[in-house]
Design a protein around this motif. Sequence first.
Motif, PDB file in Angstrom:
ATOM      1  N   ALA A 173      -1.979  13.278   3.009  1.00 46.28           N
ATOM      2  CA  ALA A 173      -3.460  12.939   3.410  1.00 46.28           C
ATOM      3  C   ALA A 173      -3.936  11.998   2.367  1.00 46.28           C
ATOM      4  O   ALA A 173      -4.245  10.953   2.730  1.00 46.28           O
ATOM      5  CB  ALA A 173      -4.112  13.865   3.792  1.00 46.28           C
ATOM      6  N   ALA A 174      -4.015  12.273   1.052  1.00 39.16           N
ATOM      7  CA  ALA A 174      -4.594  11.436   0.162  1.00 39.16           C
ATOM      8  C   ALA A 174      -3.719  10.279  -0.143  1.00 39.16           C
ATOM      9  O   ALA A 174      -4.546   9.116  -0.367  1.00 39.16           O
ATOM     10  CB  ALA A 174      -4.680  12.318  -1.095  1.00 39.16           C
ATOM     11  N   MET A 175      -2.524  10.315  -0.029  1.00 41.38           N
ATOM     12  CA  MET A 175      -1.667   9.139  -0.254  1.00 41.38           C
ATOM     13  C   MET A 175      -2.112   8.126   0.812  1.00 41.38           C
ATOM     14  O   MET A 175      -2.398   6.865   0.777  1.00 41.38           O
ATOM     15  CB  MET A 175      -0.258   9.302  -0.220  1.00 41.38           C
ATOM     16  N   GLN A 176      -2.218   8.649   2.116  1.00 39.75           N
ATOM     17  CA  GLN A 176      -2.548   7.787   3.444  1.00 39.75           C
ATOM     18  C   GLN A 176      -3.828   7.304   3.257  1.00 39.75           C
ATOM     19  O   GLN A 176      -4.125   6.176   3.465  1.00 39.75           O
ATOM     20  CB  GLN A 176      -2.468   8.726   4.671  1.00 39.75           C
ATOM     21  N   THR A 177      -4.690   8.067   2.642  1.00 39.79           N
ATOM     22  CA  THR A 177      -6.147   7.349   2.431  1.00 39.79           C
ATOM     23  C   THR A 177      -6.117   6.023   1.440  1.00 39.79           C
ATOM     24  O   THR A 177      -6.845   5.370   1.629  1.00 39.79           O
ATOM     25  CB  THR A 177      -7.124   8.630   2.176  1.00 39.79           C
ATOM     26  N   ASN A 178      -5.602   6.448   0.371  1.00 43.18           N
ATOM     27  CA  ASN A 178      -5.187   5.489  -0.476  1.00 43.18           C
ATOM     28  C   ASN A 178      -4.718   4.193  -0.076  1.00 43.18           C
ATOM     29  O   ASN A 178      -5.193   2.906  -0.257  1.00 43.18           O
ATOM     30  CB  ASN A 178      -4.545   6.247  -1.808  1.00 43.18           C
ATOM     31  N   LEU A 179      -3.725   4.445   0.575  1.00 45.49           N
ATOM     32  CA  LEU A 179      -2.881   3.464   1.273  1.00 45.49           C
ATOM     33  C   LEU A 179      -3.739   2.656   2.241  1.00 45.49           C
ATOM     34  O   LEU A 179      -3.824   1.408   2.180  1.00 45.49           O
ATOM     35  CB  LEU A 179      -1.625   3.906   2.091  1.00 45.49           C
ATOM     36  N   LYS A 180      -4.635   3.251   2.892  1.00 49.48           N
ATOM     37  CA  LYS A 180      -5.494   2.613   3.972  1.00 49.48           C
ATOM     38  C   LYS A 180      -6.697   1.635   3.155  1.00 49.48           C
ATOM     39  O   LYS A 180      -7.050   0.475   3.778  1.00 49.48           O
ATOM     40  CB  LYS A 180      -6.286   3.677   4.772  1.00 49.48           C
ATOM     41  N   GLU A 181      -7.170   2.426   1.945  1.00 52.32           N
ATOM     42  CA  GLU A 181      -7.973   1.689   1.257  1.00 52.32           C
ATOM     43  C   GLU A 181      -7.203   0.385   0.631  1.00 52.32           C
ATOM     44  O   GLU A 181      -8.170  -0.705   0.717  1.00 52.32           O
ATOM     45  CB  GLU A 181      -8.587   2.784   0.135  1.00 52.32           C
ATOM     46  N   GLU A 182      -6.126   0.621  -0.018  1.00 56.87           N
ATOM     47  CA  GLU A 182      -5.490  -0.556  -0.564  1.00 56.87           C
ATOM     48  C   GLU A 182      -5.231  -1.734   0.564  1.00 56.87           C
ATOM     49  O   GLU A 182      -5.425  -2.768   0.426  1.00 56.87           O
ATOM     50  CB  GLU A 182      -4.209  -0.034  -1.003  1.00 56.87           C
ATOM     51  N   LYS A 183      -4.926  -1.273   1.644  1.00 57.92           N
ATOM     52  CA  LYS A 183      -4.580  -2.143   2.813  1.00 57.92           C
ATOM     53  C   LYS A 183      -6.112  -2.981   3.131  1.00 57.92           C
ATOM     54  O   LYS A 183      -5.961  -4.070   3.284  1.00 57.92           O
ATOM     55  CB  LYS A 183      -4.106  -1.650   4.069  1.00 57.92           C
ATOM     56  N   ALA A 184      -7.034  -1.966   3.170  1.00 56.76           N
ATOM     57  CA  ALA A 184      -8.498  -2.845   3.536  1.00 56.76           C
ATOM     58  C   ALA A 184      -8.671  -3.732   2.470  1.00 56.76           C
ATOM     59  O   ALA A 184      -9.236  -4.659   2.646  1.00 56.76           O
ATOM     60  CB  ALA A 184      -9.415  -1.738   3.922  1.00 56.76           C
ATOM     61  N   ALA A 185      -8.631  -3.464   1.033  1.00 55.58           N
ATOM     62  CA  ALA A 185      -8.756  -4.286   0.106  1.00 55.58           C
ATOM     63  C   ALA A 185      -7.900  -5.536  -0.190  1.00 55.58           C
ATOM     64  O   ALA A 185      -8.661  -6.487  -0.415  1.00 55.58           O
ATOM     65  CB  ALA A 185      -8.517  -3.348  -1.352  1.00 55.58           C
ATOM     66  N   ALA A 186      -6.650  -5.257   0.255  1.00 59.11           N
ATOM     67  CA  ALA A 186      -5.767  -6.372   0.252  1.00 59.11           C
ATOM     68  C   ALA A 186      -6.355  -7.328   1.598  1.00 59.11           C
ATOM     69  O   ALA A 186      -6.227  -8.565   1.384  1.00 59.11           O
ATOM     70  CB  ALA A 186      -4.486  -5.872   0.645  1.00 59.11           C
ATOM     71  N   LYS A 187      -6.788  -6.769   2.789  1.00 57.83           N
ATOM     72  CA  LYS A 187      -7.029  -7.544   3.655  1.00 57.83           C
ATOM     73  C   LYS A 187      -8.483  -8.293   3.210  1.00 57.83           C
ATOM     74  O   LYS A 187      -8.536  -9.503   3.710  1.00 57.83           O
ATOM     75  CB  LYS A 187      -7.436  -6.796   4.796  1.00 57.83           C
ATOM     76  N   ILE A 188      -9.556  -7.595   2.588  1.00 61.66           N
ATOM     77  CA  ILE A 188     -10.695  -8.287   2.039  1.00 61.66           C
ATOM     78  C   ILE A 188     -10.107  -9.506   1.167  1.00 61.66           C
ATOM     79  O   ILE A 188     -10.755 -10.497   1.276  1.00 61.66           O
ATOM     80  CB  ILE A 188     -11.496  -7.303   1.507  1.00 61.66           C
ATOM     81  N   ALA A 189      -9.159  -9.031   0.245  1.00 62.27           N
ATOM     82  CA  ALA A 189      -8.725 -10.222  -0.805  1.00 62.27           C
ATOM     83  C   ALA A 189      -8.315 -11.366   0.107  1.00 62.27           C
ATOM     84  O   ALA A 189      -8.372 -12.449  -0.328  1.00 62.27           O
ATOM     85  CB  ALA A 189      -8.047  -9.594  -1.631  1.00 62.27           C
ATOM     86  N   ARG A 190      -7.416 -10.954   1.083  1.00 60.99           N
ATOM     87  CA  ARG A 190      -6.785 -12.412   1.743  1.00 60.99           C
ATOM     88  C   ARG A 190      -7.994 -13.080   2.459  1.00 60.99           C
ATOM     89  O   ARG A 190      -7.899 -14.363   2.457  1.00 60.99           O
ATOM     90  CB  ARG A 190      -5.801 -11.735   2.704  1.00 60.99           C
ATOM     91  N   GLU A 191      -8.731 -12.134   3.098  1.00 61.89           N
ATOM     92  CA  GLU A 191      -9.880 -13.071   3.711  1.00 61.89           C
ATOM     93  C   GLU A 191     -10.778 -13.838   2.684  1.00 61.89           C
ATOM     94  O   GLU A 191     -11.201 -14.908   2.992  1.00 61.89           O
ATOM     95  CB  GLU A 191     -10.739 -12.012   4.443  1.00 61.89           C
ATOM     96  N   LYS A 192     -11.074 -13.224   1.573  1.00 60.58           N
ATOM     97  CA  LYS A 192     -11.729 -14.026   0.523  1.00 60.58           C
ATOM     98  C   LYS A 192     -11.109 -15.241   0.084  1.00 60.58           C
ATOM     99  O   LYS A 192     -11.367 -16.290  -0.011  1.00 60.58           O
ATOM    100  CB  LYS A 192     -11.985 -13.058  -0.697  1.00 60.58           C
TER     101      LYS A 192
END
Length: 279
Positions: free
Chosen positions: A183-202
Amino acid sequence: MKVLKLIAPLLVVFTIATSSQKLYAQDLTKEQEKEIKAQEEEIDVNEEVLLTGVKGLDRIKSRFEKDKAKGKLSDEEIARKEGIILNVEKRLSGLDAKIKAQKEKLNAYKSSLNIAVEASEEVEVSNTEVAKTSTNSNSVSDIKTREQELQAAREKLEREMKESEAAFLRKQQELKEKNEKLAAMQTNLKEEKAAAKIAREKQQKIAEYQDEIAINEEMLATGKDGLAKMKEKFEAAKTSGSLTPEATERRTSLIKRLEDKLVKLEKEISDKKEAIKSI
């Protein structure tokens, strides 16, 4: 014959007790005898089922331990089979408790019939009675042996139940910890994906701003060049006196509008550069 005569006195007490039981048995009604026999048979059947169940459980656990040692089972299969074993142990424990309750019920029923009788006087024991007593003694010995086996099986079952329950709880805790890690790994993965998405959008936004800046800078440079040439021609025309007042006013207004547009482009370029810095 001498041996029988020596044995006979030692068996008088047992014979007396047996005789008392027989005397009592003769006083029972058919319904009472039937009820006692039915309860005894049910207890015997349940005890046999319990012993068979314990032996079967031993085989199941043995196969399970071998498969686990060989690494044939996944964590999920291990937890599932441990749950099955625990369930079987609980059922056997329930059967053991039922047997005890049935015995208590039978003893209470016998007590309600007031089965005890006074001991009969000492009687001479015949060869036939000695033989019967010997047979009954063997039967009692067999019952004691079976009771000892049953008690040992119960104690073993209780130990195995405790061990199995402890192992099951340990396995459940291990699975719980693994689930929490996943569950922690999944949460981290979601956060990383969200951060990557934000980075791409930026990055995309920065690229858009940079494109707009490049276009505006090109337009600014071209506009400044055109404005300079327009001013040069306008000054030359004014010097030659070839312009009418209307033409002079029109060209002055045109130059002013072009200058305002270039100032606006410069501000847009400056704003876009500041926006890039804030991203």
